[in-house]
Design an enzyme around this catalytic site. Structure first.
Site, PDB file in Angstrom:
ATOM      1  N   LYS A   1      10.070  28.157  85.130  1.00  0.00           N
ATOM      2  CA  LYS A   1      11.126  27.745  84.221  1.00  0.00           C
ATOM      3  C   LYS A   1      12.411  28.550  84.428  1.00  0.00           C
ATOM      4  O   LYS A   1      13.498  28.073  84.108  1.00  0.00           O
ATOM      5  CB  LYS A   1      10.643  27.834  82.766  1.00  0.00           C
ATOM      6  CG  LYS A   1       9.730  26.660  82.373  1.00  0.00           C
ATOM      7  CD  LYS A   1      10.406  25.317  82.620  1.00  0.00           C
ATOM      8  CE  LYS A   1       9.909  24.194  81.726  1.00  0.00           C
ATOM      9  NZ  LYS A   1       8.606  23.659  82.085  1.00  0.00           N
TER      10      LYS A   1
ATOM     11  N   ARG B   1       5.512  31.620  77.713  1.00  0.00           N
ATOM     12  CA  ARG B   1       6.824  32.202  78.007  1.00  0.00           C
ATOM     13  C   ARG B   1       7.332  33.043  76.842  1.00  0.00           C
ATOM     14  O   ARG B   1       6.877  32.908  75.715  1.00  0.00           O
ATOM     15  CB  ARG B   1       7.827  31.088  78.323  1.00  0.00           C
ATOM     16  CG  ARG B   1       7.685  30.556  79.748  1.00  0.00           C
ATOM     17  CD  ARG B   1       8.671  29.435  80.049  1.00  0.00           C
ATOM     18  NE  ARG B   1       8.347  28.230  79.326  1.00  0.00           N
ATOM     19  CZ  ARG B   1       8.965  27.811  78.230  1.00  0.00           C
ATOM     20  NH1 ARG B   1       9.993  28.490  77.756  1.00  0.00           N
ATOM     21  NH2 ARG B   1       8.584  26.716  77.627  1.00  0.00           N
TER      22      ARG B   1
ATOM     23  N   LYS C   1       4.260  14.759  78.847  1.00  0.00           N
ATOM     24  CA  LYS C   1       4.982  14.446  80.091  1.00  0.00           C
ATOM     25  C   LYS C   1       4.017  14.366  81.280  1.00  0.00           C
ATOM     26  O   LYS C   1       4.018  13.402  82.031  1.00  0.00           O
ATOM     27  CB  LYS C   1       6.063  15.512  80.387  1.00  0.00           C
ATOM     28  CG  LYS C   1       7.226  15.505  79.417  1.00  0.00           C
ATOM     29  CD  LYS C   1       8.301  16.513  79.803  1.00  0.00           C
ATOM     30  CE  LYS C   1       7.817  17.957  79.813  1.00  0.00           C
ATOM     31  NZ  LYS C   1       7.301  18.424  78.509  1.00  0.00           N
ATOM     32  N   THR C   2       3.200  15.409  81.436  1.00  0.00           N
ATOM     33  CA  THR C   2       2.273  15.433  82.570  1.00  0.00           C
ATOM     34  C   THR C   2       1.196  14.366  82.395  1.00  0.00           C
ATOM     35  O   THR C   2       0.909  13.597  83.321  1.00  0.00           O
ATOM     36  CB  THR C   2       1.626  16.823  82.709  1.00  0.00           C
ATOM     37  OG1 THR C   2       2.672  17.791  82.859  1.00  0.00           O
ATOM     38  CG2 THR C   2       0.717  16.899  83.918  1.00  0.00           C
TER      39      THR C   2
ATOM     40  N   HIS D   1      14.457  17.852  81.777  1.00  0.00           N
ATOM     41  CA  HIS D   1      13.090  18.310  81.490  1.00  0.00           C
ATOM     42  C   HIS D   1      12.253  17.062  81.216  1.00  0.00           C
ATOM     43  O   HIS D   1      12.036  16.683  80.067  1.00  0.00           O
ATOM     44  CB  HIS D   1      13.084  19.262  80.280  1.00  0.00           C
ATOM     45  CG  HIS D   1      11.742  19.883  80.026  1.00  0.00           C
ATOM     46  ND1 HIS D   1      11.304  20.236  78.763  1.00  0.00           N
ATOM     47  CD2 HIS D   1      10.743  20.255  80.861  1.00  0.00           C
ATOM     48  CE1 HIS D   1      10.093  20.770  78.845  1.00  0.00           C
ATOM     49  NE2 HIS D   1       9.737  20.787  80.112  1.00  0.00           N
TER      50      HIS D   1
ATOM     51  N   ARG E   1      -3.883  26.355  81.488  1.00  0.00           N
ATOM     52  CA  ARG E   1      -3.042  25.544  82.377  1.00  0.00           C
ATOM     53  C   ARG E   1      -3.653  25.395  83.759  1.00  0.00           C
ATOM     54  O   ARG E   1      -4.350  26.293  84.245  1.00  0.00           O
ATOM     55  CB  ARG E   1      -1.690  26.229  82.564  1.00  0.00           C
ATOM     56  CG  ARG E   1      -0.819  26.240  81.332  1.00  0.00           C
ATOM     57  CD  ARG E   1       0.009  25.003  81.271  1.00  0.00           C
ATOM     58  NE  ARG E   1       0.841  24.963  80.078  1.00  0.00           N
ATOM     59  CZ  ARG E   1       1.774  24.032  79.893  1.00  0.00           C
ATOM     60  NH1 ARG E   1       2.003  23.110  80.798  1.00  0.00           N
ATOM     61  NH2 ARG E   1       2.468  24.029  78.770  1.00  0.00           N
TER      62      ARG E   1
ATOM     63  N   ASP F   1       7.564  17.256  85.462  1.00  0.00           N
ATOM     64  CA  ASP F   1       8.254  18.165  84.526  1.00  0.00           C
ATOM     65  C   ASP F   1       9.756  18.384  84.746  1.00  0.00           C
ATOM     66  O   ASP F   1      10.464  18.615  83.790  1.00  0.00           O
ATOM     67  CB  ASP F   1       7.543  19.525  84.561  1.00  0.00           C
ATOM     68  CG  ASP F   1       7.835  20.393  83.347  1.00  0.00           C
ATOM     69  OD1 ASP F   1       7.607  19.936  82.210  1.00  0.00           O
ATOM     70  OD2 ASP F   1       8.309  21.531  83.522  1.00  0.00           O
TER      71      ASP F   1
ATOM     72  N   SER G   1       7.157  20.853  75.162  1.00  0.00           N
ATOM     73  CA  SER G   1       5.865  21.292  75.661  1.00  0.00           C
ATOM     74  C   SER G   1       4.712  20.646  74.877  1.00  0.00           C
ATOM     75  O   SER G   1       4.725  20.641  73.643  1.00  0.00           O
ATOM     76  CB  SER G   1       5.790  22.814  75.553  1.00  0.00           C
ATOM     77  OG  SER G   1       4.626  23.266  76.176  1.00  0.00           O
TER      78      SER G   1
HETATM   79  N1  LIG Z   1      -1.799  10.236  72.430  1.00  0.00           N
HETATM   80  C1  LIG Z   1      -1.578  11.209  73.305  1.00  0.00           C
HETATM   81  N2  LIG Z   1      -0.567  11.126  74.204  1.00  0.00           N
HETATM   82  C2  LIG Z   1      -0.320  12.108  75.075  1.00  0.00           C
HETATM   83  N3  LIG Z   1      -1.052  13.256  75.156  1.00  0.00           N
HETATM   84  C3  LIG Z   1      -2.086  13.397  74.306  1.00  0.00           C
HETATM   85  C4  LIG Z   1      -2.390  12.398  73.346  1.00  0.00           C
HETATM   86  N4  LIG Z   1      -3.450  12.827  72.638  1.00  0.00           N
HETATM   87  C5  LIG Z   1      -3.793  14.022  73.122  1.00  0.00           C
HETATM   88  N5  LIG Z   1      -2.993  14.394  74.133  1.00  0.00           N
HETATM   89  C6  LIG Z   1      -3.069  15.689  74.868  1.00  0.00           C
HETATM   90  O1  LIG Z   1      -1.821  16.357  74.714  1.00  0.00           O
HETATM   91  C7  LIG Z   1      -1.560  17.167  75.855  1.00  0.00           C
HETATM   92  C8  LIG Z   1      -0.221  16.816  76.488  1.00  0.00           C
HETATM   93  O2  LIG Z   1       0.085  17.840  77.419  1.00  0.00           O
HETATM   94  P1  LIG Z   1       0.985  17.708  78.716  1.00  0.00           P
HETATM   95  O3  LIG Z   1       0.492  18.628  79.766  1.00  0.00           O
HETATM   96  O4  LIG Z   1       1.117  16.273  79.113  1.00  0.00           O
HETATM   97  O5  LIG Z   1       2.343  18.268  78.119  1.00  0.00           O
HETATM   98  P2  LIG Z   1       3.759  18.330  78.775  1.00  0.00           P
HETATM   99  O6  LIG Z   1       4.664  17.423  78.017  1.00  0.00           O
HETATM  100  O7  LIG Z   1       3.615  18.091  80.224  1.00  0.00           O
HETATM  101  O8  LIG Z   1       4.196  19.833  78.446  1.00  0.00           O
HETATM  102  P3  LIG Z   1       4.771  21.041  79.342  1.00  0.00           P
HETATM  103  O9  LIG Z   1       6.223  20.790  79.524  1.00  0.00           O
HETATM  104  O10 LIG Z   1       4.496  22.231  78.533  1.00  0.00           O
HETATM  105  O11 LIG Z   1       4.012  21.041  80.630  1.00  0.00           O
HETATM  106  C9  LIG Z   1      -2.689  16.945  76.826  1.00  0.00           C
HETATM  107  O12 LIG Z   1      -3.596  17.979  76.635  1.00  0.00           O
HETATM  108  C10 LIG Z   1      -3.262  15.600  76.364  1.00  0.00           C
HETATM  109  O13 LIG Z   1      -4.619  15.467  76.680  1.00  0.00           O
HETATM  110  O1  LIG Z   2       7.069  26.567  80.918  1.00  0.00           O
HETATM  111  C1  LIG Z   2       5.881  26.586  80.585  1.00  0.00           C
HETATM  112  O2  LIG Z   2       5.214  27.597  80.421  1.00  0.00           O
HETATM  113  C2  LIG Z   2       5.176  25.298  80.389  1.00  0.00           C
HETATM  114  C3  LIG Z   2       6.103  24.187  80.327  1.00  0.00           C
HETATM  115  O3  LIG Z   2       6.160  23.361  81.226  1.00  0.00           O
HETATM  116  C4  LIG Z   2       6.996  24.100  79.160  1.00  0.00           C
HETATM  117  O4  LIG Z   2       6.856  24.904  78.233  1.00  0.00           O
HETATM  118  O5  LIG Z   2       7.851  23.206  79.165  1.00  0.00           O
HETATM  119 CA   LIG Z   3       3.099  19.679  81.881  1.00  0.00          CA
HETATM  120 MN   LIG Z   4       7.672  21.772  80.853  1.00  0.00          MN
END
Ligand SMILES: Nc1ncnc2c1ncn2[C@@H]1O[C@H](COP(=O)(O)OP(=O)(O)OP(=O)(O)O)[C@@H](O)[C@H]1O
Ligand SMILES: O=C([O-])CC(=O)C(=O)O
Ligand SMILES: [Ca+2]
Ligand SMILES: [Mn+2]
Length: 661
Positions: A324, A179, A365-366, A343, A445, A380, A361
């Protein structure tokens, strides 16, 4: 098999790696022995006829239940006409003739062109005369196409689109692979000037109404200049009482499929009653904004106009802007209805215990809300109402750098037909994705419909949360793997919104960079952070939810000397939170941050629970801890004159809940 025209069928094996197979030759003599009449033949006289047999009409749309008023009795043709008129109105120039001539279907399909159903100049009261050439051309509308149709469009017309070995659609988002928050603009008018958060720290960079219209016109003209546009009519929010109708107009099949996955997919019946959208996105993708336009500081502009309920995207093809952008809209609309937008990820145990996962990010979370032992509500974006939680979206958006089948099986398996894979690298022959490859970007992604996760909770709603888990990926390595928070501490950390990631992981060791993003999503909130914080405090208190801080980042040293906490360890911690066993564990308090840390977590080596134990250099640990505490204090200064909620007592407690040194 290819018929070479002489009755010979040549069979070739796949040249690459495959075995060569000799051509099988069918001679004309053989043909006499097997006359065509004895074989099953198709009921077609010509190739065209044969092709017309291949596709049958989609099932008719279900009739509307509970007939009320005239709308229910309209014919399919009439309904389609109304739909096209609505789209034509969306695409209308605001300065010239009204809506363009829109016609359904792919311009490549000549049959549709021969008898176009023209719907234009629909403002019956004021017949207009075409004053521009643009009004003389057709814009073909590809309306709510299916994933299969979108695959075909992408592969035929969009460079960089490929089917991977597991059936996902690999795409490239172009120059932008993330973004562009500095290019986001929000229209400041008489209403929003008082309602929204402006100024230092705010994500809302102002623009005026006129400039918005300049950019809107630019996007609309660009979209209308194309042979075809994609239109998605979909929903946000699984809470039926607070469902929002969104229309997304875009130039790429990739964008249409991405939003098909990320928003809630309407049923045919929903679509019949769709009517006018509550919010519209004009995504001009690669077409840039004009830098001579007021307020423009780059060629990218993401513009939000709350009064018009519209968003314009110019100069970026990163699909996350749409996701977003809509989230920002929800951060405005929902709090006005006393609903808290979050979020966060969200899941639910077999006994109905709900957990929220906040975090910036890449903090997990995911990854952590996708748990084979629990029902996934969403990964999310959520709402917390008077009755419980609801997911805003219809899909998930997982980071997939270093993705492994073993560590994240549910996400791995969701990357199949229908899923969009952004900016990944794959083998040119086998089309197997190499998730370790960062050649295009580290922010690779996957977007997939939520039902691709086997234990998704459909509809994506649940009761009030029992646990509120704040995730921080602390690359300094000084925050404990888990701590239990008081309500004031939960608020302090929610408002701080801390994480620290490492910017470039390739060019040697770099200092971790602390990021503070209020409400773990400052880029998306519209009002002052304390507004959301007050609502969260009130809800947590009322429903007796417990706050937790979980460090998914470094242990045993900062980035460079320590290592990231193993995902299986973090999962054990999360399991202990869900089960309730951690609530009643034995705790001790850490210095500086004053965090309550458990002395034991089932399945974890106890020594890692207090980070001081994992650092060899204790002096370095203390120095790093104090450094981080200083960063927290500096960041919180901007919030010290704000009251959180009605109660001064809570505000005072929150101010005391930060690090003390
Ligand atoms: N101990 C850990 N706990 C959580 N995630 C981990 C850990 N170690 C490595 N990772 C990695 O960190 C990344 C977490 O990314 P995730 O997609 O869950 O982020 P998000 O919080 O959903 O962000 P976004 O809002 O950008 O989608 C994954 O690639 C995961 O494999
Ligand atoms: O918005 C994006 O590109 C990915 C995301 O979920 C974040 O940054 O929270
Ligand atoms: Ca995510
Ligand atoms: Mn997000």
């Amino acid at each position: 098999m290819a018929d070479n025209g002489n009755g010979e069928e040549a069979v070739f094996a796949n040249g690459k790696g495959g075995k060569k197979v000799l051509a099988k030759i069918t001679t004309s003599e053989n043909r006499h022995e097997c006359p065509e009449t004895t074989q099953a033949t198709v009921k077609a006289q010509t190739i065209d006829e044969l092709h017309s047999l291949q596709k049958k009409k989609s099932a008719p749309t279900t009739p509307i239940k509970g007939i009320q008023g005239g709308f229910a009795s309209i014919s399919d043709a009439e309904r389609e006409k109304l739909q096209l008129q609505s789209i034509s109105a969306s695409l209308a120039s605001l300065t010239r003739e009204t809506g363009p001539k829109v016609v359904r279907g792919d311009p490549a399909n000549k049959k549709a062109e021969a008898t176009p159903k023209i719907h234009h100049h629909h403002h019956v009261d004021a017949p207009t005369i075409s004053v521009s050439d643009s009004s003389l051309k057709f814009t073909h509308v590809l309306y709510n196409l299916s994933p299969a149709e979108l695959y075909e469009q992408a592969i035929k017309y969009e460079k960089g689109s490929f089917i991977t070995s597991t059936g996902a659609l690999a795409t490239l988002s172009g120059a932008k692979t993330g973004r562009s928050p500095r290019d986001k603009r929000v229209v400041k008018d008489d209403t929003t000037k008082d309602e929204l958060w402006w100024g230092k720290g705010s994500p809302n960079i102002e623009m005026d109404e006129h400039t918005f219209l300049v950019n809107r016109e630019r996007a609309v003209d660009y979209l209308n200049s194309l042979d075809k546009v994609f239109v998605n009519d979909q929903f946000l929010n699984w809470d039926p009482e607070n469902r929002i109708k969104v229309r997304i107009v875009s130039a790429r099949a990739y964008h249409s499929l991405f939003m098909h996955n990320m928003c809630i997919r309407p049923t045919l019946e929903d679509l019949e009653n769709f009517g006018t959208p509550d919010f519209t996105i004009y995504n001009a993708g690669m077409f840039p904004c004009n830098r001579f336009t007021h307020y423009m500081t780059s060629s990218t502009s993401i513009d939000l106009n709350l009064a018009r309920r519209e968003m314009v995207i110019l100069g970026t093809q990163y699909a996350g802007e749409m996701k977003k952008g809509l989230f920002s809209v929800m951060h405005y609309l929902m709090p006005k209805r006393q609903i808290l937008s979050l979020h966060s990820g969200c899941n639910m145990g077999k006994d109905g215990d709900v957990a929220l996962f906040f975090g910036l990010s890449g903090t997990g979370k995911t990854t952590l809300s996708t748990d084979p032992n629990r029902y996934l509500i969403g990964d999310d974006e959520h709402c917390w109402t008077g009755t419980g939680v609801s997911n805003i979206e219809g899909g998930c958006y997982a980071k997939c750098i270093d993705l492994s089948r073993e560590k994240e099986p549910d996400i791995w398996n969701a990357i199949k037909f229908g899923a969009v894979l952004e900016n990944v690298v794959f083998d040119e022959h086998t089309r197997e994705v190499d998730y370790l490859d960062k050649s295009v970007t580290e922010n690779t992604r996957a977007s997939y419909p939520i039902e691709y996760i086997p234990n998704a909770k459909i509809p994506c709603v649940g009761p009030h949360p029992r646990n509120v888990i704040l995730l921080a990926c602390d690359a300094f390595g000084v925050l404990p793997p888990v701590s239990k928070l008081s309500l004031a501490q939960t608020m302090y950390h929610f408002i701080s919104g801390y994480t620290a990631l490492v910017a470039g992981t390739e060019e040697g060791v770099k200092e971790p960079r602390a990021t503070f993003s209020a409400c773990f999503g400052a880029a998306f909130i519209m009002m002052h952070p304390t507004k959301y914080a007050a609502m969260l405090a009130e809800k947590m208190q009322k429903h007796g939810a417990t706050g937790w801080l979980v460090n998914t980042g470094w242990s045993g040293g900062s980035y460079g000397s320590g290592s990231r906490i193993k995902l299986p360890y973090t999962r054990k911690i999360i399991d202990a939170i869900h089960s309730g066993s951690l609530l009643n564990a034995e705790y001790k308090k850490t210095e500086v941050f004053g965090l309550e840390i458990p002395t034991h977590v089932e399945g974890l080596p106890s020594e890692i629970l207090d980070p001081v134990n994992t650092w060899l250099d204790k002096k370095a640990y203390k120095g790093t801890l104090l450094k981080l505490a200083g960063l927290f204090n500096n960041n919180f200064e901007t919030f010290t004159d704000h009251k959180i909620g009605e109660d001064n007592k809570l505000t005072e407690e929150i101010l005391k809940a930060g690090p003390i040194f």
